[in-house]
Design an enzyme around this catalytic site. Structure first.
Site, mmCIF file in Angstrom:
data_model
loop_
_atom_site.group_PDB
_atom_site.id
_atom_site.type_symbol
_atom_site.label_atom_id
_atom_site.label_comp_id
_atom_site.label_asym_id
_atom_site.label_seq_id
_atom_site.Cartn_x
_atom_site.Cartn_y
_atom_site.Cartn_z
ATOM 1 N N TYR A 92 39.922 43.316 63.916
ATOM 2 C CA TYR A 92 40.562 42.014 63.734
ATOM 3 C C TYR A 92 40.539 41.615 62.257
ATOM 4 C CZ TYR A 92 41.545 37.040 64.314
ATOM 5 O OH TYR A 92 42.083 35.780 64.220
ATOM 6 N N SER A 119 43.178 34.356 58.597
ATOM 7 C CA SER A 119 41.833 34.023 59.066
ATOM 8 C C SER A 119 40.870 34.136 57.900
ATOM 9 C CB SER A 119 41.402 34.973 60.180
ATOM 10 O OG SER A 119 40.029 34.786 60.514
#
Length: 263
Positions: free
Chosen positions: A155, A142
């Site tokens: 995250y 990501s």
């Protein structure tokens, strides 16, 4: 009889979002498939559709990669399957909340799936790829693995692991015919947002890429030989600059004396 021309591709998190699109695109390219996700009923439906459309073999594994027993069962199956030529580590879990508003179960799930699951399945296939000098590993990281935002601390940390782990593996396979690609999307229109507690419609729609566009860009990057694919970043020189600055920072840290500002 299967029409496969590429061997078998494994896709985790294949019941929705990026994983489902990867399954379709890889079948179109001639791969047999092993699809893995928690929702066995949805996997069966997807598998039937892909087999009918592309004529490849599709098998499914209903498993929760956040559970140690399920993860080990899947890893053992992959270790025993010599037909596997490609793994897409796509399965991921996200909760958008500050750490004080995150339950222990949510905290553990992000680390168990995003980090442990990804690393364990990588270990299940990559040594065999290296031994035969052929195979492709795709890890879905990501852009948040290179950044941090309020509410995404855990995250971001897990995706930071994915990003750096994958980059390290690329160094290890350099000079071989094994491919290792890091895909680092930004906001993508998948159900992870609803599961994270943030409705997709609450996001700036100009900043949200469709799952189809994201996967197609990632596969185009793989075809181009990219080691790191940033699907939504138009200026490719930004990544080069980022890498150069990271290298300079690392080189500058190789010093036995404290920096003068600490004197």
């Amino acid at each position: 009889m299967s029409k496969s021309t590429q061997g078998t591709a494994v896709v985790t998190g294949a019941s929705a979002g990026l994983g489902r699109v990867y399954a379709d695109r890889l079948a179109r390219r001639g791969y047999d498939l092993i699809l893995i996700a928690r929702r066995g009923d949805r996997l069966a439906e997807i598998a039937a559709g892909i087999q009918a459309q592309y004529g490849v073999n599709v098998s499914t594994i209903a498993a929760d990669l956040g559970k140690e027993a399920d993860l080990e069962s899947v890893a053992s199956r992959l270790e025993a399957d010599d037909s596997i030529t490609l793994l897409v580590n796509n399965a991921g879990v996200s909760t958008v909340a500050p750490i004080g508003g995150t339950t222990r179960a949510q905290f553990d799930a992000m680390n168990d799936v995003n980090v442990n699951g990804m690393a364990r399945l990588t270990y299940a296939v990559l040594p065999k790829f290296i031994a035969r000098n052929a195979g492709t590993l795709v890890n879905i990281g990501s852009i948040l693995g290179f950044a941090h935002l309020p509410g995404a601390t855990i995250y971001s940390g897990t995706k930071g692991y994915v990003n750096h782990f994958t980059r390290g593996l690329q160094n290890e396979v350099a000079g071989t015919k094994v491919r290792v690609q890091l895909v680092a999307p930004s906001a993508t229109a998948t159900d992870i947002w609803e599961l994270s507690g943030v409705p997709l419609e609450n996001l700036n729609q100009e900043a949200v890429m469709s799952a189809e566009d994201c996967v197609d860009a990632a596969l185009a990057g793989l075809d181009l030989g990219e080691t790191v694919t940033l699907p939504s970043v138009e200026d490719a020189t930004l990544w080069k600059q980022f890498e150069e600055l990271s290298g300079k920072l690392f080189a500058a840290a190789q010093n036995r004396r404290p920096a003068t500002r600490y004197a």
